[in-house]
Design an enzyme around this catalytic site. Structure first.
Site, short mmCIF file in Angstrom:
data_model
loop_
_atom_site.label_atom_id
_atom_site.label_comp_id
_atom_site.label_asym_id
_atom_site.label_seq_id
_atom_site.Cartn_x
_atom_site.Cartn_y
_atom_site.Cartn_z
N GLY A 256 -20.61 -22.30 6.34
CA GLY A 256 -20.28 -22.76 4.99
C GLY A 256 -20.51 -24.23 4.72
O GLY A 256 -19.92 -24.80 3.80
N SER A 257 -21.44 -24.87 5.47
CA SER A 257 -21.63 -26.30 5.22
C SER A 257 -22.25 -26.55 3.84
O SER A 257 -21.98 -27.58 3.22
CB SER A 257 -22.46 -26.95 6.33
N ASN A 258 -23.07 -25.64 3.36
CA ASN A 258 -23.64 -25.84 2.01
C ASN A 258 -22.58 -25.64 0.94
O ASN A 258 -22.57 -26.35 -0.08
CB ASN A 258 -24.84 -24.92 1.79
N HIS B 244 -32.72 -22.18 1.00
CA HIS B 244 -33.45 -21.64 2.16
C HIS B 244 -34.00 -22.81 2.98
O HIS B 244 -34.55 -23.76 2.41
CB HIS B 244 -34.59 -20.74 1.66
N MET C 29 -25.75 -13.66 4.28
CA MET C 29 -26.75 -12.96 5.08
C MET C 29 -26.94 -11.51 4.64
O MET C 29 -26.96 -10.60 5.46
CB MET C 29 -26.35 -13.03 6.57
N ARG C 30 -27.07 -11.31 3.33
CA ARG C 30 -27.33 -9.97 2.81
C ARG C 30 -28.43 -10.10 1.75
O ARG C 30 -28.42 -11.06 0.98
CB ARG C 30 -26.09 -9.41 2.09
N ASN D 159 -30.20 -19.64 -4.49
CA ASN D 159 -30.11 -19.61 -3.03
C ASN D 159 -30.69 -20.88 -2.45
O ASN D 159 -31.55 -21.51 -3.08
CB ASN D 159 -30.90 -18.40 -2.49
C1 GRF Z 1 -28.54 -22.78 5.77
O1 GRF Z 1 -29.52 -23.23 6.65
C2 GRF Z 1 -29.16 -22.20 4.52
O2 GRF Z 1 -30.35 -22.82 4.16
C3 GRF Z 1 -29.42 -20.76 4.93
O3 GRF Z 1 -28.33 -20.41 5.73
C4 GRF Z 1 -27.79 -21.58 6.34
C5 GRF Z 1 -26.34 -21.61 5.95
O4 GRF Z 1 -25.65 -22.67 6.54
N1 GRF Z 1 -29.59 -19.92 3.77
P1 GRF Z 1 -24.19 -23.02 6.05
O5 GRF Z 1 -23.35 -21.75 6.26
O6 GRF Z 1 -24.27 -23.41 4.62
O7 GRF Z 1 -23.74 -24.13 6.95
#
Ligand code: GRF
Length: 201
Positions: free
Chosen positions: A14-16, A110, A91-92, A108
């Protein structure tokens, strides 16, 4: 004007999501997080959301058909009056139930410069390919795998990087810059999609 209400979908650390939360807290992003949903009950990102005092919902997908699971996710998003859906390590693959409910309102991030290296382990794919430049992309979500119109990208070089993991770290740092910035543009400006191109007016 009411602030757009975000529904965050995540499956992992969940860092994003935290980058979006922090950008909202510092006033860099005009939005509010209405709910954080995960298909993984023990996802660290969900715990961080709970600790932040946000509404959280765990909806495990195991043993459920995609459509039935997405209907449950959609009901949760609607219950929280979500305007925009932000995938943050979810992841779906999304199906029509969600995509049709939020047309051009699902975003999203990526970890590659799309259209290079879609799918899983994009950083390792880029590293093994031997590219000198990679990066991250925020895009609108369509029915394909990482194929929707590009909103914004940041490039990084591989100079001095010694492993796929090192490249992933370098990219992740930029993801945290890119996601709030790209979302801010989408929420704050007029735009339309022309063919594959997302054009800001
Ligand atoms: C990130 O690298 C994002 O680009 C990809 O999944 C990863 C998620 O990382 N879709 P986080 O859970 O947000 O740390």
């Amino acid at each position: 004007m009411p602030r757009p209400r975000l529904g965050i979908l995540l499956s992992g650390r969940g860092s994003n999501f935290l980058a979006l939360r922090d950008a909202i807290a510092d006033g860099r992003l005009e939005a509010e997080i209405a709910v954080v949903v995960s298909n993984v009950g023990e996802a660290p990102g969900l715990a961080r959301a709970r600790e932040s005092g946000l509404a959280t919902v765990a909806l495990p997908h195991r043993g459920m058909r995609r459509r039935v699971h997405e209907e449950a996710v959609l009901e949760t998003l609607r219950d929280h009056d979500v305007d925009w859906v932000c995938l943050a390590g979810y992841m779906r693959i999304l199906g029509p139930t969600l995509i049709d409910a939020y047309p051009q309102r699902i975003v999203n991030i990526h970890p590659s410069l799309l259209p290079a290296f879609p799918g899983l382990d994009a950083q390792a794919q880029a590293w093994e390919y031997g590219v000198c430049v990679s990066g991250c992309t925020v895009h609108l979500v369509d029915m394909g795998m990482d194929t929707g119109p590009v909103v914004d990208q940041i490039a990084v070089t591989t100079a001095g990087v010694e492993s796929a993991r090192g490249l992933a770290e370098r990219i992740l740092e930029q993801e945290h810059v890119l996601y709030p910035r790209a979302l801010g543009k989408l929420l704050g400006r007029e735009w339309r999609v022309e063919g594959r191109r997302l054009v800001f007016l």
